[in-house]
Design an enzyme around this catalytic site. Structure first.
Site, mmCIF file in Angstrom:
data_model
loop_
_atom_site.group_PDB
_atom_site.id
_atom_site.type_symbol
_atom_site.label_atom_id
_atom_site.label_comp_id
_atom_site.label_asym_id
_atom_site.label_seq_id
_atom_site.Cartn_x
_atom_site.Cartn_y
_atom_site.Cartn_z
ATOM 1 N N ASP A 11 0.892 -11.506 -13.177
ATOM 2 C CA ASP A 11 -0.347 -11.383 -12.409
ATOM 3 C C ASP A 11 -1.184 -12.631 -12.672
ATOM 4 O OD1 ASP A 11 0.375 -8.884 -11.489
ATOM 5 O OD2 ASP A 11 -0.718 -7.811 -13.053
ATOM 6 N N ASP A 130 1.687 0.671 -3.878
ATOM 7 C CA ASP A 130 0.978 1.272 -5.008
ATOM 8 C C ASP A 130 0.754 2.739 -4.680
ATOM 9 O OD1 ASP A 130 0.614 -0.997 -6.707
ATOM 10 O OD2 ASP A 130 -0.896 -1.739 -5.312
#
EC number: 4.3.2.10
Length: 258
Positions: A11, A130
């Site tokens: 990330d 997600d």
């Protein structure tokens, strides 16, 4: 038999790798290019970069990171985060990415999947989902898709299984399924969610969210039937190396590239 893939996930925020718990409380994990090169040398099968930078004016930083990484590593690189148009995809692919990952933008505009697949091929388009469990304890398992998970998670009303199916119909060549309930916690993948997705689609599925040990990766690959497993914290902060994980899996009969 196809080799199962071990994929470090990086990330990237403002040019640095960070990792949080449930998308919050980020810790600095290092320079993305240096980490990518180390993972390449350490036996990673692929790499995933997610740009979680809040402001679009810093997007050029990510292009620079991808260009510098692609010049140093020789394994497939997937890039996601903030890709809202086919032109955004093109920019990352031109910078050196092998695949692009789309999430919120695909929910808001499903045509983006089809347009991207038509221009670059399905093998380039990864649909990242997600999902959060929303059923009551006495109900069958059910997961809802959320968007904007980096800053402001928003329920969509979409069923995760149905969205995965539709994404593949539109042209996604791979699915990343991330359990929001488990993300960064280290308690293991949501095997029920993973199994439901792998049984619903005919493209490779990558497990994400919650891995804390090689045992969890084994469960994701064997019980969840994933084609690959994504992990961040356990690699970034030195709990395990990629070779540790591959050795563990190989000893238990999971086909991996050693």
């Amino acid at each position: 038999m196809l080799k199962r893939r071990i994929i470090p996930c990086l990330d990237v925020k403002a040019g640095r790798v960070v990792k949080g718990v449930a998308f919050l409380n980020h810790r600095d994990a290092g320079d993305p290019v240096e980490l990518a090169a180390a993972y390449d040398a350490g036996g990673a099968d692929e790499l995933v970069f997610y740009d979680i930078t809040a402001s679009s004016d810093e997007r050029a930083i990510m292009v620079d990171v991808v260009e510098r990484t692609a010049a140093q590593v020789f394994i497939p690189l997937t890039v996601g985060g903030g890709l809202r148009t086919v032109e955004d995809m093109y920019r990352m692919l031109r910078a050196g990415a092998d695949k692009v990952s789309i999430n919120t933008a695909a929910v808001l505009n499903p045509q983006l999947i089809e347009d991207g697949a038509r221009r670059f091929g399905s093998q380039c388009i990864v649909l990242s989902i997600d999902a959060r469990r929303v059923n009551a304890s006495d109900e069958p398992p059910r997961w809802q898709v959320f968007t904007h998970t980096g800053r402001d998670p928003r329920p969509t009303g979409l069923d995760a299984i149905e969205w995965a199916r539709r994404g593949v119909e539109l042209g996604a060549g791979e699915i990343v399924i991330n359990s929001m309930d488990e993300d960064g916690v280290g308690g293991g993948y949501d095997i029920d969610l993973l199994r439901a997705i792998t049984e619903a689609v005919n493209v490779p599925v990558i497990a994400s969210g919650g891995v804390g040990s090689p045992e969890h990766m084994y469960a994701g690959l064997v019980e969840g039937r994933a084609d690959a497993v994504l992990a961040a914290s356990i690699f970034h902060f030195g709990a395990y190396t990629i070779r540790d994980v591959k050795q563990y899996l190989a000893e238990r009969g999971v086909p991996v590239r050693l």
